[in-house]
Structures are given as C-alpha cells and as structure tokens.
Write a protein that holds these residues in place. Structure first.
Motif, PDB file in Angstrom:
ATOM      1  N   GLY A 230       5.864   2.841   1.130  1.00  0.00           N
ATOM      2  CA  GLY A 230       4.590   2.431   1.727  1.00  0.00           C
ATOM      3  C   GLY A 230       3.384   2.619   0.836  1.00  0.00           C
ATOM      4  N   ARG A 231       3.562   3.248  -0.322  1.00  0.00           N
ATOM      5  CA  ARG A 231       2.378   3.430  -1.181  1.00  0.00           C
ATOM      6  C   ARG A 231       2.507   2.565  -2.432  1.00  0.00           C
TER       7      ARG A 231
ATOM      8  N   SER B 210      -3.007  10.450  -2.828  1.00  0.00           N
ATOM      9  CA  SER B 210      -2.500  10.155  -1.480  1.00  0.00           C
ATOM     10  C   SER B 210      -2.018   8.707  -1.360  1.00  0.00           C
ATOM     11  N   ARG B 211      -2.796   7.749  -1.896  1.00  0.00           N
ATOM     12  CA  ARG B 211      -2.394   6.342  -1.679  1.00  0.00           C
ATOM     13  C   ARG B 211      -1.881   5.667  -2.933  1.00  0.00           C
TER      14      ARG B 211
END
Ligand SMILES: C[S@@+](CC[C@H](N)C(=O)[O-])C[C@H]1O[C@@H](n2cnc3c(N)ncnc32)[C@H](O)[C@@H]1O
Length: 439
Positions: A25-26, A48-49
């Motif tokens: 998902g990243r 985080s992303r």
C-alpha cells in the motif's frame, strides 16, 4: 528474507533516477532497476508513506538492462552513474518520459519530448565524457566518492565516465593528506588542472576549450576569416543532409579560456551541441539580422559568441553573468565581436536596464530563473524565449510562469549531456502569443 529485503515490481519512473513500485500500500522509490523488472531490493529509508530502496538481486530482468558499465557505482556503491545498468537508447527514452511527465504534472504542459545523443556517444558507450570530476578524500588521504545520501567515502582507482586524461590521472591512487576535496578538470587540448580544497597552483591557470558549433542552414556565420581570440567561421559539407549537394551546413570554431573553478559545461561534446541547439531554436529571429538578444546567465560566453556571430552585424547580444571570473572569460571570448556586450552582475538587477529584447536566451543554474525573473522577461515582451534547463522541475515551474504571461511552449529538445546518469539538459522554445498582443 531479511526485514530489509523486499520483492518489488516497479511500474513507473520518477525524477532523480528512481523507479516507482508499490509495497503493502505504500510507494517505494527504488534505484538500480527498470520498469517491468522483478527485483529483491534493500530498503534504505522508511518514512510513513514513502520508502526508498535499491535493487540488489534481479529476479526478472528488463530487456533494456545491461551489465553495469561502472560496477563501483552499482548497488551500495558511489553515486555518479545511476543509469549505468540501462542500455543507452533506453536511458534516453527514460529521460524523455521523465521530462514529459514533469512538464505535465508541474507545468500542466503537454509536449512530446525526445532526448538526443551527443556526437559519438554510442561509440563511446556513454563513457569518457566528463571533463571535470569532484572527489572526496577518505581517512587515509585517498580519493573516492560518496554513496548517495552518505558521508562515507569509497576509494576509487579511476572514473570511466571521465575523459581518459582524468580517468587515468595520477590523483587516483596517490595520497592527499589533509585534503577533503579534490577537483580535476581538463581542457580540450589534453591539459588538466587539479585543485585541492579549491586551491593550488593550477587555480589561476586557464583551461582552453576549443568548441565547434554547428550552425543551422541559412544563418550568417559572422563573416569569414579568422577572428583573433575567438576562432573562425567555416563552411563545411557535413550537414544534416549527410553532405548531399545543396545541403551545406556551416560551423563556427571558437576558443574559450576559463579558470578551473569557473562554470563550464562538463560533457566534452556539450558546448558545441548546446550552442547549436540554441541557435536552431532561435534561428528565425537570428536570420532577421537585426535582433536584440539577451543571453542571461551567460557563464563564460558559451552561447554569447555564437549568438553574436550568427545574428548579423546590425544585431546585438547583451550577456549577463554574476560570477566575475566567468564574466571576464565571456568578455575575452567576445572581445573581437563588436555586437557582443557582457554585463557582470545579477540578472535580477542588470536585465531591467538592458535594451528591450526581441529574443531572450536564458540558461539559469539548477534552481531555475524563478518567478520574478520570468515575470521580468514577460514584461520586456520579447517575441521568443529560448530556455536552457538542467532540471526539468525548474523548467516546468518557469514554463508555467511564461505560459501565464502569454508565451506558448513550441518545442522541447532534450540533450543527453550526462549519459549514464539520470540528468538531462533541455532546450525549450517559447513564442509570444500574437492574440494577446491584440487584446
Ligand atoms: C548553467 S550556467 C550557464 C552558463 C552558460 N550559458 C554555459 O552554458 O556555459 C549558469 C550561470 O549562471 C550564473 N548565475 C547564477 N546566478 C546568477 C544570477 N542571479 N545572475 C547572473 N548570473 C547568475 C552562474 O555563475 C553560471 O555561470
């Protein structure tokens, strides 16, 4: 599989030599791979992303993959050849796609872009082109380079992207105790200069650069015969028509002299190719024979002299450069060309005092010219602007300012002036929108 190793299938490209993949998902920016490959990659940064990674094992290679041309710059190695694993033609398509995408994303400008090889590049396999290298020095006093985003120094015995006189230079393998930075630069006559932490006996010895500029068909060559100090205009039969009868192309032969620390295009073939591309982009206005031309951020006058020699005796070129050493070199290069005028100072303060231009050529540093300078250009109402850019994002931002000021982007040509790396030079031509003039 170790925690740091992930299996990735990159699908896209991002500016900076990165491929783009997704993992749980990243977004993962990954180096040393190509779109369409499946790789095992070591994660080098986790935010985080966004993660960053480098491919360390290729599970399914792309047909565009080649063995790295300089293994010390491969995974875990030094920077400086981040596309060394990509076939040359494919690396030019890669750069064209990145420029095109950047113009669309940042500037909302849709243009087809192609990236051209410099003369002889395929024969050199994208190597032996750098006329300047900057080296770090390790704790033992030996030269090397840093890995990307690292202060570590990896010792090197040569640098195959550099011209042979630098690649084989004695600085490699010798000790430079107490130094932290070395710079080796080469002139076109085979001489080299070495600066240690910006100093040394070579710092004040000029390097000579002999440049051959192809002149588009139909432009004057500034008269014939030798011009002392600058070079001479020449006619040759080696034109784009392959020397066919009726296809004569001219060329200019110009000598420049720069101090080793002064800006000069790094690829040995870049000065001629870039000047030729700029003349081609501005050819219609140059051919009129009376244009007022600005050459902003002129450096040592690389573009100033060819512009002045091809613009005709009733034209004038106003060149602006902030670095006094480069400005002096530009004056010297243009000293026998009465229509070339060099002003030393910041573009921001000097340009508003120049005569109103028909054509503006600008070649700003990496950060671009910026909104204020571009707004000033719009305000001075040239008929055309030729923008030379080494950073597609800066070009896209400045192109948007010009577009908002009524300038249409006609054409963008990419020049592969930094082969085997993700870097690319662009020459963009803008024309003032006639409809706006009538409003
Ligand atoms: C990319 S180089 C181009 C030089 C030249 N056109 C060439 O191709 O060799 C950019 C030049 O802009 C100069 N420069 C940077 N900021 C400037 C400013 N604000 N005003 C004038 N010149 C500037 C630098 O010193 C450098 O020589």
């Amino acid at each position: 599989m170790s925690d740091d190793l992930v299996k990735l299938r990159p699908t896209g490209l991002a500016h900076g030599g990165w491929c783009v993949a997704r993992y749980e998902g990243r977004v993962v920016f990954v180096r040393h791979t190509l779109p369409g490959e499946t790789v095992l990659a070591r994660v080098t940064e986790r935010r985080s992303r966004l993660w960053r990674a480098e491919a360390v094992r290729i599970l399914e290679p792309s047909p565009d993959r080649v063995p790295h041309v300089w293994p010390p710059a491969g995974p875990g190695g030094v920077g400086g050849a981040d596309l060394g694993h990509v076939a040359l033609a494919a690396s030019r398509r890669w750069k064209a796609a990145v420029v095109q995408d950047t113009l669309r994303r940042i500037g909302h400008l849709d243009r087809e872009v192609t990236v051209r090889a410099l003369p002889g590049e395929d024969e050199r396999d994208g190597l032996a082109w750098r006329t300047r290298v900057t080296l770090a020095v390790d704790d033992g006093g030996y030269p090397g380079m840093h890995p990307p985003r690292s202060g570590r120094v990896i010792r090197l015995s040569g640098m195959p992207l550099a011209v042979p006189e630098i690649d084989g230079h004695e600085v490699f393998g010798s000790r430079h105790a107490g130094a932290s930075r070395l710079m080796v630069a080469a002139g076109s006559d085979g001489t080299t200069a070495v600066l240690t932490d910006g100093r040394g006996p070579d710092a004040t010895r000029a390097l000579v650069h002999h440049v051959t500029v192809p002149v588009p068909h139909g432009l004057p060559l500034g008269g014939s015969g030798r011009r002392p100090g600058t070079g001479h205009a020449n006619q040759s039969d080696h034109g784009p028509g392959g020397g066919q009868p009726g296809h004569r192309e001219g060329r200019l032969e110009i000598d420049y002299r720069t101090m080793p620390g002064t800006f000069w295009q790094v690829h040995r073939e870049a000065p001629g190719a870039l000047a030729g591309a700029v003349l081609a982009a501005g050819a219609d206005l140059l051919a009129e024979g009376r244009a007022i031309i600005w050459d902003l951020y002129c450096g040592a006058g690389l573009l100033t002299v060819p512009l002045a020699l091809t613009a005709g005796e009733r034209a004038s070129v106003w060149a602006v450069e902030a670095d006094p050493h480069a400005g002096r070199a530009a004056r010297r290069a243009g000293r026998d060309v009465p229509t070339a005028h060099v002003r030393v100072g910041d573009v921001e303060s000097v340009a508003p005092r120049l005569p109103a231009p028909d054509l503006v050529v600008l070649d700003p540093p990496r950060r671009g010219a910026g909104r204020d300078v571009c707004a000033g250009i719009v305000h001075s109402r040239p008929r055309a602007v030729v923008y030379v850019a080494c950073d597609p994002a800066a070009l896209a931002r400045d192109a948007a300012t010009l577009r908002d000021g009524g300038y249409r982007l006609d054409d963008v040509v990419g020049l592969d002036m930094f082969p085997r790396t993700h870097h690319v030079e662009c020459v963009a031509r803008f024309t003032r929108d006639q409809h706006r003039d009538k409003e």
